[in-house]
Motif scaffolding. Sequence first.
Motif, PDB file in Angstrom:
ATOM      1  N   LEU A 101       6.131 -15.731 -20.597  1.00  0.00           N
ATOM      2  CA  LEU A 101       6.423 -14.347 -20.207  1.00  0.00           C
ATOM      3  C   LEU A 101       5.330 -13.807 -19.294  1.00  0.00           C
ATOM      4  O   LEU A 101       5.615 -13.167 -18.277  1.00  0.00           O
ATOM      5  CB  LEU A 101       6.567 -13.469 -21.457  1.00  0.00           C
ATOM      6  CG  LEU A 101       7.872 -13.647 -22.237  1.00  0.00           C
ATOM      7  CD1 LEU A 101       7.852 -12.822 -23.511  1.00  0.00           C
ATOM      8  CD2 LEU A 101       9.059 -13.238 -21.382  1.00  0.00           C
ATOM      9  N   ILE A 127       5.701 -15.418 -15.817  1.00  0.00           N
ATOM     10  CA  ILE A 127       6.808 -14.945 -14.985  1.00  0.00           C
ATOM     11  C   ILE A 127       6.645 -13.476 -14.616  1.00  0.00           C
ATOM     12  O   ILE A 127       7.237 -13.012 -13.665  1.00  0.00           O
ATOM     13  CB  ILE A 127       8.190 -15.189 -15.642  1.00  0.00           C
ATOM     14  CG1 ILE A 127       8.327 -14.445 -16.956  1.00  0.00           C
ATOM     15  CG2 ILE A 127       8.453 -16.666 -15.792  1.00  0.00           C
ATOM     16  CD1 ILE A 127       9.678 -14.628 -17.595  1.00  0.00           C
ATOM     17  N   ILE A 128       5.815 -12.749 -15.341  1.00  0.00           N
ATOM     18  CA  ILE A 128       5.574 -11.355 -14.949  1.00  0.00           C
ATOM     19  C   ILE A 128       4.480 -11.279 -13.879  1.00  0.00           C
ATOM     20  O   ILE A 128       4.628 -10.592 -12.874  1.00  0.00           O
ATOM     21  CB  ILE A 128       5.199 -10.507 -16.183  1.00  0.00           C
ATOM     22  CG1 ILE A 128       6.413 -10.362 -17.106  1.00  0.00           C
ATOM     23  CG2 ILE A 128       4.724  -9.119 -15.753  1.00  0.00           C
ATOM     24  CD1 ILE A 128       6.079  -9.796 -18.457  1.00  0.00           C
ATOM     25  N   VAL A 163       9.025 -20.247 -10.986  1.00  0.00           N
ATOM     26  CA  VAL A 163       8.719 -19.026 -11.740  1.00  0.00           C
ATOM     27  C   VAL A 163       9.896 -18.066 -11.697  1.00  0.00           C
ATOM     28  O   VAL A 163      10.330 -17.537 -12.727  1.00  0.00           O
ATOM     29  CB  VAL A 163       7.440 -18.357 -11.174  1.00  0.00           C
ATOM     30  CG1 VAL A 163       7.318 -16.943 -11.694  1.00  0.00           C
ATOM     31  CG2 VAL A 163       6.215 -19.160 -11.540  1.00  0.00           C
ATOM     32  N   TYR A 164      10.466 -17.892 -10.505  1.00  0.00           N
ATOM     33  CA  TYR A 164      11.616 -16.987 -10.414  1.00  0.00           C
ATOM     34  C   TYR A 164      12.816 -17.544 -11.148  1.00  0.00           C
ATOM     35  O   TYR A 164      13.583 -16.808 -11.770  1.00  0.00           O
ATOM     36  CB  TYR A 164      11.962 -16.712  -8.952  1.00  0.00           C
ATOM     37  CG  TYR A 164      11.317 -15.446  -8.459  1.00  0.00           C
ATOM     38  CD1 TYR A 164      11.954 -14.215  -8.624  1.00  0.00           C
ATOM     39  CD2 TYR A 164      10.060 -15.476  -7.875  1.00  0.00           C
ATOM     40  CE1 TYR A 164      11.347 -13.052  -8.211  1.00  0.00           C
ATOM     41  CE2 TYR A 164       9.452 -14.319  -7.461  1.00  0.00           C
ATOM     42  CZ  TYR A 164      10.086 -13.107  -7.624  1.00  0.00           C
ATOM     43  OH  TYR A 164       9.496 -11.956  -7.236  1.00  0.00           O
ATOM     44  N   THR A 196      12.729 -19.373 -13.822  1.00  0.00           N
ATOM     45  CA  THR A 196      12.503 -19.122 -15.244  1.00  0.00           C
ATOM     46  C   THR A 196      12.815 -17.667 -15.579  1.00  0.00           C
ATOM     47  O   THR A 196      13.440 -17.362 -16.598  1.00  0.00           O
ATOM     48  CB  THR A 196      11.043 -19.429 -15.605  1.00  0.00           C
ATOM     49  OG1 THR A 196      10.668 -20.644 -15.020  1.00  0.00           O
ATOM     50  CG2 THR A 196      10.862 -19.508 -17.101  1.00  0.00           C
ATOM     51  N   ARG A 197      12.392 -16.779 -14.681  1.00  0.00           N
ATOM     52  CA  ARG A 197      12.650 -15.359 -14.862  1.00  0.00           C
ATOM     53  C   ARG A 197      14.146 -15.110 -15.015  1.00  0.00           C
ATOM     54  O   ARG A 197      14.597 -14.476 -15.972  1.00  0.00           O
ATOM     55  CB  ARG A 197      12.148 -14.629 -13.626  1.00  0.00           C
ATOM     56  CG  ARG A 197      11.434 -13.362 -13.921  1.00  0.00           C
ATOM     57  CD  ARG A 197      11.096 -12.703 -12.599  1.00  0.00           C
ATOM     58  NE  ARG A 197       9.874 -11.934 -12.725  1.00  0.00           N
ATOM     59  CZ  ARG A 197       9.471 -11.047 -11.837  1.00  0.00           C
ATOM     60  NH1 ARG A 197      10.144 -10.854 -10.735  1.00  0.00           N
ATOM     61  NH2 ARG A 197       8.367 -10.372 -12.043  1.00  0.00           N
ATOM     62  N   PHE A 245      16.037 -14.037 -18.479  1.00  0.00           N
ATOM     63  CA  PHE A 245      16.714 -12.743 -18.475  1.00  0.00           C
ATOM     64  C   PHE A 245      18.169 -12.904 -18.889  1.00  0.00           C
ATOM     65  O   PHE A 245      18.669 -12.192 -19.762  1.00  0.00           O
ATOM     66  CB  PHE A 245      16.606 -12.163 -17.064  1.00  0.00           C
ATOM     67  CG  PHE A 245      17.166 -10.793 -16.936  1.00  0.00           C
ATOM     68  CD1 PHE A 245      16.478  -9.704 -17.443  1.00  0.00           C
ATOM     69  CD2 PHE A 245      18.374 -10.586 -16.294  1.00  0.00           C
ATOM     70  CE1 PHE A 245      16.994  -8.443 -17.317  1.00  0.00           C
ATOM     71  CE2 PHE A 245      18.890  -9.316 -16.170  1.00  0.00           C
ATOM     72  CZ  PHE A 245      18.204  -8.236 -16.684  1.00  0.00           C
ATOM     73  N   SER A 283      17.593 -20.412 -10.025  1.00  0.00           N
ATOM     74  CA  SER A 283      17.514 -20.417 -11.486  1.00  0.00           C
ATOM     75  C   SER A 283      17.120 -21.836 -11.876  1.00  0.00           C
ATOM     76  O   SER A 283      17.231 -22.745 -11.060  1.00  0.00           O
ATOM     77  CB  SER A 283      18.856 -20.033 -12.104  1.00  0.00           C
ATOM     78  OG  SER A 283      19.712 -21.143 -12.120  1.00  0.00           O
TER      79      SER A 283
END
Lengths: 319, 360
Positions: B71, B74-75, B140-141, B143-144, B148, B310
């Motif tokens: 978390l 990815i933030i 990273v994106y 995973t985001r 989500f 993704s």
Amino acid sequence: MSETLVEVRNLKQYFPVKVGFVKTIPLKAVDDISFTIGKGETLGLVGESGCGKTTAGRSILRLYKPTGGEVIFDGELITDSNITRMRKKMQMVFQDPYSSLDPRMTVEDIIGEPLDVHKLCANRKERRERILELMEIVGLNAEHATRYAHEFSGGQRQRIGIARALAVRPEFIVCDEPVSALDVSIQAQVINMFEELQDKLGVAYLFIAHDLLVVHHISKRIAVMYLGKIVEIADADELNGHPIHPYTESLLSAVPIPDPDVTRARKRIILEGDVPSPLKRPSGCPFRTRCRYATEQCAEECPTLTDRGGGHEVACWVK
Amino acid sequence: MDKEPSFKKNPLSLQIDLSKFSQESFAPATEEEKRQQDVMGESTTFFKDGMRKLFRNPLAVMSIIFICLILLVIIFAPMVVPYKYEEILSVEGRRDKGAKNLAPFTYSELEQKYIENGGTRFPHIFGTDEMCRDYFIRVVYGTRVSFFIGLFAAIIVLIIGMLYGSISGYLGGKVDLIMMRIVDIIYSLPDMLMIILLSVVLQETLQFPSGTFLARLGTSMVSLFIVFGLLYWVGMARLIRGQILSIKENEYILAARSIGAKPGRIIRKHILPNCLSVIIISTALQIPSAIFTESFLSFVGIGVKAPMPSLGSLANAAREGLQSYPYKLVFPAVMICLIVLSLNLLGDGLRDAFDPKLKR
């Protein structure tokens, strides 16, 4: 006799049982029973397993919707519309102290639930005080309040169940075999507690059990049930001393007496066969298939309770 | 002379030497001392007790740490890394054509020259892809997006399934019969076909005014949620109904009724807390299953729209150059595995911690 508190009139509880694909036949768990309980009085209800004792208790409290008959509480007929209000006056103590307490709730929440449901306490402090008072009445320590039910022994759990029933200050409690799941030593404690509570709070009990000694100890009157019917009802001592119905006779002859001379001298009446299935009830008197005195009349007509003097009512043609 | 008889004590004797004790040693215990002897565990609330047990489970703690780590990455990673997920690499305004399929921590010729001339360049931690984009930021994106979608799909499924299942289970009888036949009908539909059809139709029909939150999410994602909301709750509803049917038979439910509690209260206070463990574990398992479905849809081309990555679409894109650049498949695949594994272990840990029946 004291003022009548609960009057049960011709209570019937049938459950539909599926036979075959669409056909259902009624299982007559409780078939036309009537009795009264006075204020602050205890009526014992005995009978072997499966005879409808528990169902009778639950029907009186409308946990099942009765098929027929009526229950009058303190002069007021219990109906679906006033049952929520009536639940404040009549409560139940359950047989199994292990499954009748929610494992997710603390003792405080279990005892406090009736208070929350009926909004009996104005604020948290008042609620807390009332819960501690109840716990003291049933002999639990205040520090137990935040514990979960599974942390207690059987006897303590039953005390929690009793405290829950007492929370709304009921006038009538149905005790559904409250001691049969407990150790004998604990049984005595709990039964004595029931008696003390009756003296202190003046509640009336319908005490359901299958142990005649226990029932005789606590009850003023005793009703004997067989296959959904009450076959004999009398004062406790009268029933013990002079049983009339052959079923009561045989039940009493099975009660152990702690005196070898008496035990050797008396004759044990052993019933033959099993209890008939409630789906295939014998015609006439339900007990006739196992009765020593059965006559032709017993097969034709079902006997009704008749007074044999002094409030001793028996349903039997022969005796 | 009157002398007190003194015995010499045999050093091997086991007899207690009374002269060592004073009279006070035999005084009865005071109330306070007695209370100290009470062996009772400290009393805690249900939640605190559960959390304490959860943190004693090493596997659960490891997965919590790992999920927190993911978390955080990815933030915060998009703030640190100077590349964008859809950005084609360029050096000083010139498109860097040599930055194609770079291995991790390597630079293209152009970049090397730039660094020799005194410039600084953020390393390509996972290398680059075949369109000269930084692969790390894409993972990273990805995973985001996957996280989500997994989380929200699980929440949607949980809410719908819980409401439907608890009503059906509690009321029972004919209501239950009809409600469960509806579930059976939805269950018997081939779900992949339904998902593809629905996403195609929804993507055509859903039009959000630009600038709103929904528009930024993209129609494909919203349609994914709708698909989950329409189809995937049935498993959860069945599970909860089954649980409620068995819990309903317990005497404490009857006790609550005898107190005078209303059905809503009985469901909320007695039934749902008692099937909490099942709800927790199946919700935790719902997240990876949603991540898988999303990857599949991305592969077919109706999931997340390019250039938005993704994890599933990254892994699928990597299949083409698998022999030359295996790491491009390894990164997203390992990511999916770790997320799924840690969520499963966390779900298990939560179940063990919050089920008092399992208390040792």
